[in-house]
Design an enzyme around this catalytic site. Sequence first.
Site, PDB file in Angstrom:
ATOM      1  CD  GLU A   1      46.815  76.040  43.845  1.00 22.06           C
ATOM      2  OE1 GLU A   1      47.339  75.876  42.658  1.00 22.06           O
ATOM      3  OE2 GLU A   1      45.892  76.442  43.641  1.00 22.06           O
TER       4      GLU A   1
ATOM      5  CG  HIS B   1      41.948  68.883  39.679  1.00 19.02           C
ATOM      6  ND1 HIS B   1      41.437  68.845  40.961  1.00 19.02           N
ATOM      7  CD2 HIS B   1      41.917  68.143  39.297  1.00 19.02           C
ATOM      8  CE1 HIS B   1      40.632  67.572  41.143  1.00 19.02           C
ATOM      9  NE2 HIS B   1      40.892  67.184  39.842  1.00 19.02           N
TER      10      HIS B   1
ATOM     11  CD  GLN C   1      36.918  57.522  36.872  1.00 30.06           C
ATOM     12  OE1 GLN C   1      36.692  57.890  35.973  1.00 30.06           O
ATOM     13  NE2 GLN C   1      38.127  57.476  37.993  1.00 30.06           N
TER      14      GLN C   1
ATOM     15  NE  ARG D   1      38.992  58.387  46.152  1.00 28.73           N
ATOM     16  CZ  ARG D   1      38.456  58.375  44.346  1.00 28.73           C
ATOM     17  NH1 ARG D   1      39.629  58.026  44.559  1.00 28.73           N
ATOM     18  NH2 ARG D   1      37.652  57.698  44.324  1.00 28.73           N
TER      19      ARG D   1
HETATM   20  O1  PAF Z   1      41.020  61.485  37.435  1.00 28.83           O
HETATM   21  C1  PAF Z   1      40.590  61.290  37.075  1.00 28.83           C
HETATM   22  O2  PAF Z   1      39.722  62.458  37.847  1.00 28.83           O
HETATM   23  C2  PAF Z   1      39.402  60.967  36.347  1.00 28.83           C
HETATM   24  O3  PAF Z   1      40.102  59.301  36.463  1.00 28.83           O
HETATM   25  C3  PAF Z   1      39.118  61.485  35.281  1.00 28.83           C
HETATM   26  C4  PAF Z   1      40.347  61.717  34.168  1.00 28.83           C
HETATM   27  C5  PAF Z   1      38.399  63.066  34.984  1.00 28.83           C
HETATM   28  C6  PAF Z   1      37.543  60.486  34.284  1.00 28.83           C
HETATM   29  O4  PAF Z   1      36.311  60.473  35.111  1.00 28.83           O
END
Ligand code: PAF
Length: 281
Positions: free
Chosen positions: A35, A37, A61, A187
């Site tokens: 939700e 996103h 990352q 997560r």
């Molecule tokens: O917030 C996220 O999901 C990630 O850090 C992003 C901004 C898509 C970059 O990979």
Amino acid sequence: MLAIRKPLQISKILAQHKRAGKAIGFVPTMGALHEGHLNLIRAARRENDIVIVSIFVNPLQFGPKEDLKIYPRPLKKDLALCRFEKVDYVFYPGLSDIYPKNFSTYIEVKGLSETLCGRSRPGHFRGVTTVVAKLLNIIQPVNLYLGAKDAQQAAIVKRMITDLNIPVKLKVVPIVRDSDGLALSSRNAYLKANEKRDALVLSRALNLSKVLIKNGARDTKRIISRMRSLIRRNESAKIDYLEIVDPDNLRPLDKIIDKALILLAVYIGKTRLIDNILIKV
Ligand code: PAF
């Protein structure tokens, strides 16, 4: 809705829309959409002619001991959700589309990237800014949507946009919580039922800070100490950091004067969760 894998293809299509004067809104994600996103996507849908969502689990990352291998990748479900939300394009590049052989250019925002999450996740934000800069170059949107749950990420991307004169407007969309107060995150899927209960300690600690500040507390050490004791009562919770900072530069505050960003990262079992609250006095 069109799902496109190749950077050149999506760039060409979006360039046509730009030439036709359409405003493009971009929501970068690593998939496993929830939700939170969808809230970003809905904001983009309201404010732009064309909405594009990227789905790319960015290895750059993740630290060597982090969850890259097990990170959820429910692509079919994500595509269905995007279709339902009337997304125009999903860009889901493969690894070599983003990091071709001999890739060796990185973007790093000094200072802001080394505090808070950056301390326990060295290199994390360098990975984020590198991929976001690449995605912005490929897509060239008018508006970029990020979630307030990743407050440090938003502050760093904002800095990068300013420092590199990237022609995009950053929109930071409020955190979405479940009915118990847990901030939504991909997560959270790692949490077992009992851990989900324990995880509520994050939002409870933030609520406590809100009440203390409402009742006149301004000394950050005292507020942090009260929050820490509340969290410590929960045996499965281990604090990574808990800080009260200036929202503009993420520097720790001794006293709260007008505004403060209260952030925390807490391990619940093996899962590291983050949350935050922006306070305006
Ligand atoms: O917030 C996220 O999901 C990630 O850090 C992003 C901004 C898509 C970059 O990979």
